[in-house]
Design an enzyme around this catalytic site. Structure first.
Site, PDB file in Angstrom:
ATOM      1  N   GLN A 129      -6.790  -5.713  -6.399  1.00 28.49           N
ATOM      2  CA  GLN A 129      -6.536  -4.631  -5.429  1.00 28.49           C
ATOM      3  C   GLN A 129      -5.885  -3.456  -6.164  1.00 28.49           C
ATOM      4  O   GLN A 129      -4.788  -3.604  -6.714  1.00 28.49           O
ATOM      5  CB  GLN A 129      -5.587  -5.161  -4.348  1.00 28.49           C
ATOM      6  CG  GLN A 129      -5.205  -4.164  -3.283  1.00 28.49           C
ATOM      7  CD  GLN A 129      -4.000  -4.644  -2.483  1.00 28.49           C
ATOM      8  OE1 GLN A 129      -3.215  -5.457  -2.962  1.00 28.49           O
ATOM      9  NE2 GLN A 129      -3.843  -4.151  -1.280  1.00 28.49           N
ATOM     10  N   SER A 132      -1.660   0.533  -5.047  1.00 30.06           N
ATOM     11  CA  SER A 132      -0.351   1.140  -5.335  1.00 30.06           C
ATOM     12  C   SER A 132      -0.390   1.995  -6.599  1.00 30.06           C
ATOM     13  O   SER A 132      -1.128   1.696  -7.540  1.00 30.06           O
ATOM     14  CB  SER A 132       0.710   0.054  -5.536  1.00 30.06           C
ATOM     15  OG  SER A 132       0.753  -0.804  -4.435  1.00 30.06           O
ATOM     16  N   SER A 164      -2.146  -6.900  -9.269  1.00 38.96           N
ATOM     17  CA  SER A 164      -2.088  -8.333  -9.583  1.00 38.96           C
ATOM     18  C   SER A 164      -3.443  -8.808 -10.090  1.00 38.96           C
ATOM     19  O   SER A 164      -4.471  -8.544  -9.456  1.00 38.96           O
ATOM     20  CB  SER A 164      -1.742  -9.143  -8.336  1.00 38.96           C
ATOM     21  OG  SER A 164      -0.579  -8.672  -7.733  1.00 38.96           O
ATOM     22  N   GLU A 247      -4.798  -8.711   4.460  1.00 36.28           N
ATOM     23  CA  GLU A 247      -3.819  -9.125   3.434  1.00 36.28           C
ATOM     24  C   GLU A 247      -2.695  -9.923   4.085  1.00 36.28           C
ATOM     25  O   GLU A 247      -2.269 -10.960   3.583  1.00 36.28           O
ATOM     26  CB  GLU A 247      -3.245  -7.900   2.715  1.00 36.28           C
ATOM     27  CG  GLU A 247      -2.154  -8.275   1.695  1.00 36.28           C
ATOM     28  CD  GLU A 247      -1.660  -7.090   0.866  1.00 36.28           C
ATOM     29  OE1 GLU A 247      -1.972  -5.932   1.207  1.00 36.28           O
ATOM     30  OE2 GLU A 247      -0.955  -7.346  -0.126  1.00 36.28           O
ATOM     31  N   GLU A 364      12.756  -3.188   3.606  1.00 36.66           N
ATOM     32  CA  GLU A 364      13.168  -2.007   4.380  1.00 36.66           C
ATOM     33  C   GLU A 364      12.042  -1.527   5.301  1.00 36.66           C
ATOM     34  O   GLU A 364      12.283  -1.141   6.447  1.00 36.66           O
ATOM     35  CB  GLU A 364      13.604  -0.866   3.441  1.00 36.66           C
ATOM     36  CG  GLU A 364      14.909  -1.116   2.709  1.00 36.66           C
ATOM     37  CD  GLU A 364      14.784  -2.117   1.570  1.00 36.66           C
ATOM     38  OE1 GLU A 364      13.653  -2.370   1.096  1.00 36.66           O
ATOM     39  OE2 GLU A 364      15.822  -2.669   1.146  1.00 36.66           O
TER      40      GLU A 364
HETATM   41  C1  LIG Z   1       4.293  -9.701  -6.260  1.00 36.71           C
HETATM   42  C2  LIG Z   1       3.689  -8.344  -6.014  1.00 36.71           C
HETATM   43  C3  LIG Z   1       2.312  -8.197  -6.042  1.00 36.71           C
HETATM   44  C4  LIG Z   1       1.729  -6.946  -5.813  1.00 36.71           C
HETATM   45  N1  LIG Z   1       0.376  -6.834  -5.942  1.00 36.71           N
HETATM   46  C5  LIG Z   1      -0.213  -5.638  -5.734  1.00 36.71           C
HETATM   47  C6  LIG Z   1      -1.625  -5.493  -5.941  1.00 36.71           C
HETATM   48  O1  LIG Z   1      -2.326  -6.432  -6.319  1.00 36.71           O
HETATM   49  N2  LIG Z   1      -2.180  -4.282  -5.728  1.00 36.71           N
HETATM   50  C7  LIG Z   1      -1.456  -3.204  -5.321  1.00 36.71           C
HETATM   51  O2  LIG Z   1      -2.047  -2.163  -5.102  1.00 36.71           O
HETATM   52  N3  LIG Z   1      -0.103  -3.294  -5.165  1.00 36.71           N
HETATM   53  C8  LIG Z   1       0.528  -4.489  -5.373  1.00 36.71           C
HETATM   54  N4  LIG Z   1       1.902  -4.607  -5.245  1.00 36.71           N
HETATM   55  C9  LIG Z   1       2.683  -3.409  -4.954  1.00 36.71           C
HETATM   56  C10 LIG Z   1       3.380  -3.404  -3.605  1.00 36.71           C
HETATM   57  O3  LIG Z   1       2.473  -3.215  -2.551  1.00 36.71           O
HETATM   58  C11 LIG Z   1       4.428  -2.274  -3.662  1.00 36.71           C
HETATM   59  O4  LIG Z   1       5.354  -2.629  -4.674  1.00 36.71           O
HETATM   60  C12 LIG Z   1       5.149  -2.101  -2.353  1.00 36.71           C
HETATM   61  O5  LIG Z   1       4.302  -1.557  -1.375  1.00 36.71           O
HETATM   62  C13 LIG Z   1       6.370  -1.168  -2.514  1.00 36.71           C
HETATM   63  O6  LIG Z   1       6.018   0.021  -3.114  1.00 36.71           O
HETATM   64  P1  LIG Z   1       6.800   0.596  -4.393  1.00 36.71           P
HETATM   65  O7  LIG Z   1       6.979  -0.515  -5.369  1.00 36.71           O
HETATM   66  O8  LIG Z   1       6.116   1.825  -4.824  1.00 36.71           O
HETATM   67  O9  LIG Z   1       8.260   0.951  -3.837  1.00 36.71           O
HETATM   68  P2  LIG Z   1       8.670   2.300  -3.095  1.00 36.71           P
HETATM   69  O10 LIG Z   1       7.772   2.539  -1.951  1.00 36.71           O
HETATM   70  O11 LIG Z   1       8.819   3.386  -4.103  1.00 36.71           O
HETATM   71  O12 LIG Z   1      10.083   1.898  -2.553  1.00 36.71           O
HETATM   72  C14 LIG Z   1      11.284   1.947  -3.351  1.00 36.71           C
HETATM   73  C15 LIG Z   1      12.458   1.563  -2.462  1.00 36.71           C
HETATM   74  O13 LIG Z   1      12.583   2.526  -1.387  1.00 36.71           O
HETATM   75  C16 LIG Z   1      12.541   1.874  -0.132  1.00 36.71           C
HETATM   76  N5  LIG Z   1      11.827   2.701   0.853  1.00 36.71           N
HETATM   77  C17 LIG Z   1      10.647   3.346   0.663  1.00 36.71           C
HETATM   78  N6  LIG Z   1      10.265   3.983   1.803  1.00 36.71           N
HETATM   79  C18 LIG Z   1      11.221   3.713   2.726  1.00 36.71           C
HETATM   80  C19 LIG Z   1      11.400   4.073   4.109  1.00 36.71           C
HETATM   81  N7  LIG Z   1      10.485   4.840   4.753  1.00 36.71           N
HETATM   82  N8  LIG Z   1      12.495   3.598   4.755  1.00 36.71           N
HETATM   83  C20 LIG Z   1      13.407   2.812   4.113  1.00 36.71           C
HETATM   84  N9  LIG Z   1      13.302   2.458   2.797  1.00 36.71           N
HETATM   85  C21 LIG Z   1      12.218   2.893   2.133  1.00 36.71           C
HETATM   86  C22 LIG Z   1      11.759   0.587  -0.385  1.00 36.71           C
HETATM   87  O14 LIG Z   1      12.066  -0.407   0.569  1.00 36.71           O
HETATM   88  C23 LIG Z   1      12.254   0.209  -1.778  1.00 36.71           C
HETATM   89  O15 LIG Z   1      13.499  -0.451  -1.703  1.00 36.71           O
HETATM   90  C24 LIG Z   1       2.528  -5.823  -5.510  1.00 36.71           C
HETATM   91  C25 LIG Z   1       3.933  -5.959  -5.499  1.00 36.71           C
HETATM   92  C26 LIG Z   1       4.497  -7.192  -5.774  1.00 36.71           C
HETATM   93  C27 LIG Z   1       5.996  -7.295  -5.797  1.00 36.71           C
END
Ligand SMILES: Cc1cc2nc3c(=O)[nH]c(=O)nc-3n(C[C@H](O)[C@H](O)[C@H](O)COP(=O)(O)OP(=O)(O)OC[C@H]3O[C@@H](n4cnc5c(N)ncnc54)[C@H](O)[C@@H]3O)c2cc1C
Length: 395
Positions: A129, A132, A164, A247, A364
């Site tokens: 996928q 992100s 992933s 998902e 969050e």
């Molecule tokens: C085990 C694992 C597998 C994954 N696999 C995939 C994959 O295969 N393909 C893929 O595309 N993605 C994948 N991801 C990514 C995952 O979907 C994102 O990490 C997740 O959506 C969070 O986005 P970010 O890491 O950019 O954090 P951000 O969105 O940048 O968030 C950073 C911090 O800010 C907080 N925050 C952000 N917006 C808000 C809000 N509106 N209100 C309150 N707090 C907020 C968040 O809670 C977090 O603490 C994976 C992640 C993990 C951990």
């Protein structure tokens, strides 16, 4: 709340049990453990998936016309429970079968269904996928990877992250910005991507488990045929919702992730360290698990009435993250310094546990959903929803 299977659900559960009794392996290898090579584990998972597909259990909710069983979300939950009972959860093919497949079925052309669904179901082709990005996770619609039309192709430039399994995948589901002049949700298009296309660079990220579960994926002038576009140009956000809905279902419930009996055995095997604090934590964990099972029963009841769970899924996701973190913590406290000496299941779970609070929507974000839908609090204002995406980038 109804805790019992209806007659048709009970009949499906009996079929599933009989099939698994006859055909399931004793155990499926853990891709992330040191006990077996990753190639061996992959081969085991693929062989099991092929047995499932050959007997119509390869994809419970896919239509029969595409090799599925044509059943609904309750039967999927029943199937997940029966796999979990045998310790057979954790398929390596979840993105393909649980997310890409249902999206192709819902929005793909006949040619796309013909080409991609069969090898996906037999796990001959593995999918990842590519959603992100460094600047777009929780706010996924803020993605910046560009796809520009050039004759019969699209030329893709940009970067994905947290992809992933991209390092062993044959295909990816990709969303990219095709029109930056409209608000962010409107200018996104959905593509299928052959991971061997020139210009794709997959860089594994090493996590604190020592493994590389995720990758960064870079695109430099990657040419994607228009025939690999899913749905209309600019309609990608709606199609993405189909993938994300599946998902949540594909991630399954706690039963596939944690066996309280296994945890108890592990703790008892390290009996010398059981004290009042550990007993208290085990009891608390058991209480959380039981509460989660009740919430799960509520979700199943809702599905049985043809309603879609919304806030319940968010609260369940929050609870699962908390329970997995606590369980790993309890196991390691029971093992004491010995836990440092070798890498086993609980050591891995402990190091992986922060990921439970992020994957599939952070804590969050789940709390925001619960605040809006359970407590009726107002949604966060997001002025960027209405502005052209290119103007946001300039701000
Ligand atoms: C085990 C694992 C597998 C994954 N696999 C995939 C994959 O295969 N393909 C893929 O595309 N993605 C994948 N991801 C990514 C995952 O979907 C994102 O990490 C997740 O959506 C969070 O986005 P970010 O890491 O950019 O954090 P951000 O969105 O940048 O968030 C950073 C911090 O800010 C907080 N925050 C952000 N917006 C808000 C809000 N509106 N209100 C309150 N707090 C907020 C968040 O809670 C977090 O603490 C994976 C992640 C993990 C951990």
């Amino acid at each position: 709340m109804d805790f019992h299977d209806s007659p048709s659900e009970a009949a499906f559960r009996a079929d599933a049990k009989a099939f698994l009794d006859a055909h399931a392996p004793e155990k499926l290898g853990d891709y992330w453990s040191d006990d077996q090579s990753q190639e061996e584990v992959f081969a085991q998972h693929r062989a099991f998936q092929q047995t499932l597909a050959a007997h119509g259990f390869g994809a419970i909710t896919w239509p029969e016309a595409f090799g599925g069983r044509g059943l609904g979300p309750i039967e999927q939950i029943i199937w997940n429970e029966e796999l979990a009972r045998r310790g057979l959860s954790g398929s390596l093919f979840t993105v393909g079968i649980g997310m890409a497949g249902p999206t192709i079925i819902a929005h793909g052309t006949d040619e796309q269904k013909q080409r991609y669904l069969a090898p996906l179901l037999s796990a001959d082709e593995i999918w990842c996928q590519l959603f992100s990005e460094p600047g777009a996770g929780s706010d996924l619609a803020g993605l910046a990877t560009r796809a520009v039309r050039d004759d019969d192709d699209w030329v893709v430039n940009g970067q994905k992250i947290w992809s992933s399994g991209a390092h062993y995948s044959d295909f990816g589901i990709l969303i990219a910005r095709t029109d930056p002049s409209v608000p962010k949700h409107q200018g996104i298009t959905y593509f299928l991507l052959d991971m061997k296309t020139p210009g794709i660079e997959v860089r594994p990220t090493i996590e604190m488990t020592g493994d590389s579960h995720f990758n960064e994926v870079f695109f430099s002038d990657v040419r994607v045929p228009d025939a690999m576009r899913i749905g209309e140009v600019g309609a990608g956000w709606g199609i993405t919702q189909t993938t994300l809905m599946h998902e949540r279902m594909a991630m399954g419930g706690i039963e596939g992730m944690l066996s309280f009996d296994d945890l108890r055995e592990f703790v008892l095997a390290h009996g010398g360290r059981i004290d009042g604090v550990l007993r208290d934590e085990m009891a608390r964990l058991y209480g959380w698990l039981k509460s989660l099972q009740l919430l799960n029963a509520r979700v199943v009841t809702k599905l049985g009435r043809g309603e879609m769970p919304t806030a319940e899924s968010s609260v369940m996701k929050l609870a699962i993250a908390r329970i997995m973190t606590k369980a790993a913590d309890v196991a390691l406290r029971a093992a004491g310094p010995e836990a440092l000496a070798r890498r086993g299941y609980w050591q891995n779970q402990f190091l992986f546990s922060p990921a439970w609070h992020i994957a599939g929507g952070t804590d969050e974000i789940q709390k925001n959903v619960a605040a809006e839908r359970v407590l009726g609090l107002p949604r966060d204002a997001d002025p960027s929803r209405e502005l052209p995406f290119e103007d946001l980038q300039r701000q």
